[in-house]
Write an enzyme that holds these catalytic residues in place. Structure first.
Site, PDB file in Angstrom:
ATOM      1  N   GLU A  93       6.292  -5.872 -16.006  1.00 23.39           N
ATOM      2  CA  GLU A  93       6.081  -6.611 -14.762  1.00 23.39           C
ATOM      3  C   GLU A  93       5.302  -5.744 -13.770  1.00 23.39           C
ATOM      4  O   GLU A  93       5.788  -4.693 -13.351  1.00 23.39           O
ATOM      5  CB  GLU A  93       7.436  -6.997 -14.160  1.00 23.39           C
ATOM      6  CG  GLU A  93       7.347  -7.696 -12.824  1.00 23.39           C
ATOM      7  CD  GLU A  93       8.717  -7.940 -12.204  1.00 23.39           C
ATOM      8  OE1 GLU A  93       8.787  -8.002 -10.962  1.00 23.39           O
ATOM      9  OE2 GLU A  93       9.711  -8.072 -12.946  1.00 23.39           O
TER      10      GLU A  93
ATOM     11  N   LYS B 204      16.595 -14.037 -12.015  1.00 22.76           N
ATOM     12  CA  LYS B 204      16.644 -12.643 -11.575  1.00 22.76           C
ATOM     13  C   LYS B 204      17.765 -12.509 -10.547  1.00 22.76           C
ATOM     14  O   LYS B 204      17.815 -13.270  -9.580  1.00 22.76           O
ATOM     15  CB  LYS B 204      15.298 -12.258 -10.956  1.00 22.76           C
ATOM     16  CG  LYS B 204      15.262 -10.891 -10.311  1.00 22.76           C
ATOM     17  CD  LYS B 204      13.864 -10.632  -9.768  1.00 22.76           C
ATOM     18  CE  LYS B 204      13.795  -9.359  -8.952  1.00 22.76           C
ATOM     19  NZ  LYS B 204      12.413  -9.059  -8.551  1.00 22.76           N
TER      20      LYS B 204
END
Length: 195
Positions: A44, A129
């Protein structure tokens, strides 16, 4: 296998999701290449890195790994990430404006949340998340798993490499790590060796 399955399989295998924040896009790209060389399957990048879209596009042209963009909070950022070739988008908190962009592009969205309600809402659409995870710790994650047994949870924020196993034991699919990954290639390879 669809895009979500590919990402979840990669995360389940590597158990960690490197989250790269850098003041230098070249350094972020170099770090991404070293992670991929070490066997990492998904990385990421973040919008806090200057020129992140250009760095992502260059990395995607190399055709390796699943590359996502985190700290996405607006439709404009999501559109830029999709144009640059992002395989997945990550938000730090509920981001309704990002959802239609990801859906239209067929890009996996990992939406962030902190409260049980926010996390349940995000998990109802896909992987969620948990951020900032260090505030609640592994016990908070265990409590979430008790009421959301089918949720795919990725705790991120303030978690060290040494603490990651506690979150995994508490039910995380993978743990987002922003710093503390080894620089040594052999040590890094050990981290991402599939179990």
């Amino acid at each position: 296998m669809d895009a979500t399955d590919r990402l979840l399989n990669a995360l389940a295998a590597q158990r960690l999701l490197p989250v790269l924040r850098s003041a230098d896009p070249a350094a972020a790209a170099d770090r991404t290449r070293r992670l991929l060389d070490a066997g990492c399957r998904a990385v990421e990048l973040t919008t806090s890195t200057p020129d992140w879209a250009e760095a992502l596009a260059a990395l995607k042209a190399e055709g390796r790994g699943l590359l996502g963009v985190g700290t996405i909070s607006t439709a404009e950022q999501a559109e830029s990430a999709v144009r640059a070739g992002a395989d997945f988008l990550v938000t730090p908190f509920p981001a309704p404006a990002v959802r239609p962009v990801a859906a239209e592009a067929g890009v996996v969205l990992i939406e962030g949340g902190f409260t049980p309600g926010e996390i349940a809402d995000a998990a109802g659409r896909g992987p969620a998340k948990v951020f900032p995870a260090h505030v609640g710790g592994p016990r908070f994650l265990s409590s979430l798993r008790a009421v959301l047994p089918d949720a795919v949870l990725i705790p991120t924020g303030g978690i060290s490499l040494a603490e990651a196993p506690s979150y995994l034991k508490a039910g995380a699919l993978a743990v987002g790590i922003g710093s503390g990954l080894p620089e040594d290639p052999d040590e890094l390879a050990d981290v991402f060796r599939a179990g």
